[in-house]
Design an enzyme around this catalytic site. Sequence first.
Site, short mmCIF file in Angstrom:
data_model
loop_
_atom_site.label_atom_id
_atom_site.label_comp_id
_atom_site.label_asym_id
_atom_site.label_seq_id
_atom_site.Cartn_x
_atom_site.Cartn_y
_atom_site.Cartn_z
N HIS A 112 -8.28 8.55 -32.98
CA HIS A 112 -7.47 9.71 -33.38
C HIS A 112 -7.25 9.66 -34.89
O HIS A 112 -6.78 8.64 -35.42
CB HIS A 112 -6.10 9.66 -32.70
N ALA B 248 -0.89 6.39 -28.44
CA ALA B 248 -2.08 5.78 -29.02
C ALA B 248 -2.38 6.27 -30.44
O ALA B 248 -3.52 6.29 -30.87
CB ALA B 248 -3.27 6.06 -28.09
N ASN C 125 -1.81 14.15 -24.79
CA ASN C 125 -0.48 13.55 -24.96
C ASN C 125 -0.20 13.22 -26.42
O ASN C 125 0.90 13.42 -26.91
CB ASN C 125 -0.35 12.31 -24.09
N1 LIG Z 1 1.62 9.21 -24.22
C1 LIG Z 1 0.45 8.59 -24.22
O1 LIG Z 1 -0.02 8.10 -25.23
C2 LIG Z 1 -0.33 8.52 -22.94
C3 LIG Z 1 -1.50 7.73 -22.87
C4 LIG Z 1 -2.19 7.66 -21.67
C5 LIG Z 1 -1.75 8.39 -20.56
N2 LIG Z 1 -0.64 9.16 -20.68
C6 LIG Z 1 -0.15 9.95 -19.54
O2 LIG Z 1 0.59 9.10 -18.68
C7 LIG Z 1 0.49 9.58 -17.33
C8 LIG Z 1 0.01 8.43 -16.44
O3 LIG Z 1 -1.28 8.05 -16.84
P1 LIG Z 1 -2.12 6.96 -16.03
O4 LIG Z 1 -3.33 6.66 -16.82
O5 LIG Z 1 -1.23 5.85 -15.60
O6 LIG Z 1 -2.54 7.82 -14.75
P2 LIG Z 1 -2.97 7.25 -13.30
O7 LIG Z 1 -3.74 8.34 -12.66
O8 LIG Z 1 -3.59 5.90 -13.41
O9 LIG Z 1 -1.56 7.08 -12.55
C9 LIG Z 1 -0.75 8.15 -12.24
C10 LIG Z 1 0.01 7.83 -10.96
O10 LIG Z 1 0.91 8.93 -10.69
C11 LIG Z 1 0.99 9.02 -9.27
N3 LIG Z 1 1.59 10.30 -8.91
C12 LIG Z 1 1.03 11.53 -8.90
N4 LIG Z 1 1.94 12.46 -8.52
C13 LIG Z 1 3.10 11.80 -8.31
C14 LIG Z 1 4.41 12.20 -7.93
N5 LIG Z 1 4.71 13.49 -7.69
N6 LIG Z 1 5.37 11.24 -7.80
C15 LIG Z 1 5.09 9.94 -8.04
N7 LIG Z 1 3.86 9.50 -8.42
C16 LIG Z 1 2.90 10.41 -8.56
C17 LIG Z 1 -0.44 8.83 -8.80
O11 LIG Z 1 -0.51 8.50 -7.43
C18 LIG Z 1 -0.90 7.70 -9.72
O12 LIG Z 1 -0.71 6.42 -9.15
C19 LIG Z 1 -0.50 10.75 -17.36
O13 LIG Z 1 0.19 11.97 -17.38
C20 LIG Z 1 -1.24 10.55 -18.66
O14 LIG Z 1 -1.70 11.79 -19.20
C21 LIG Z 1 0.08 9.23 -21.82
#
Ligand SMILES: NC(=O)c1ccc[n+]([C@@H]2O[C@H](COP(=O)([O-])OP(=O)(O)OC[C@H]3O[C@@H](n4cnc5c(N)ncnc54)[C@H](O)[C@@H]3O)[C@@H](O)[C@H]2O)c1
Length: 276
Positions: A227, A129, A197
């Site tokens: 940001h 983002a 992130n």
């Molecule tokens: N790089 C970026 O810009 C950016 C932006 C937003 C979110 N993120 C990151 O991406 C990741 C996902 O974010 P989100 O908003 O989709 O979160 P979310 O909570 O909506 O989804 C995460 C999913 O992971 C699943 N999960 C948890 N442990 C697990 C495991 N061991 N094996 C398989 N599945 C598992 C959960 O059940 C859930 O469905 C997070 O770590 C978040 O910090 C990164």
Amino acid sequence: MDIDKKYIRVGVLGCGAIGSGIAKSISGELKKFRYQLTALYDVDPLKSSRLQKNLHLKNIVRSSFENLLVNCDLVVEAVASDCTIDLVARTIKAKKIVLVMSVGQLLKDLKVLKSAEKYGAKVLIPSGAIAGIDAIKAGSSVKLRSVTLSSRKPVKAFRNNIYLENKGFDLGKIKKDTVLFSGNVAAAVKAFPQNVNVAATLALACGDISKVKIQLIASPKAKLNSHEIVVKGDFGTIMTKTDNEICPDNPKTSYLAVLSAIQTLKDYSSVVRIGT
Ligand SMILES: NC(=O)c1ccc[n+]([C@@H]2O[C@H](COP(=O)([O-])OP(=O)(O)OC[C@H]3O[C@@H](n4cnc5c(N)ncnc54)[C@H](O)[C@@H]3O)[C@@H](O)[C@H]2O)c1
């Protein structure tokens, strides 16, 4: 499963907000970029089955992480868990391509990233983002003097944070923009694993994690995550600001984070690549 070899088989690991958005794109517009969604895995089977149903997918592997690995060439990591680094390490060991969304988790053990070369794997890290990663990567080949990131988010983005509770912050009492954290990325990753992130991506793009200073600001007026980045170095100065709309399908996440992952996949399979 009937697999067409000219396709890059993709497994989506984590079927929450980000994983669902990327999976939708892979089973739609990314088909013409040679991608084929072959596996979904979430620790919560209801989430993967709901996603399978929503996307009308018939032949899909959903049973386990191990089966996902066997049935794909590229893993999209979108897991919110402390064990993410272990899942990424196992994906690399299996010699797969892995697109990592939980970039903050990678900073927990940079050896995992380095091991990709040893195993012949490939790691893709989308800009997420924020804007300017292309120019910052180019600029970082000469001396960087300072790198700062200010992330301003609605107060609710910082709810249920143990670091803030221990510090005695009462989010309910915040009436004006308040700096909740100021320091380096390594400390921010420990204190705010779900909010850093972009800081981690910036730090990796700079090639020197200790160089990046980050401020996290809780804003009662903010409706969006924004940001601001300022990088100074021998190349000149870069200033970028991103005000992120929420994802139309998923109010939990920034639209640009999902779009940037999709663009990374497009770039990976394209003949012409624009930008550094
Ligand atoms: N790089 C970026 O810009 C950016 C932006 C937003 C979110 N993120 C990151 O991406 C990741 C996902 O974010 P989100 O908003 O989709 O979160 P979310 O909570 O909506 O989804 C995460 C999913 O992971 C699943 N999960 C948890 N442990 C697990 C495991 N061991 N094996 C398989 N599945 C598992 C959960 O059940 C859930 O469905 C997070 O770590 C978040 O910090 C990164």
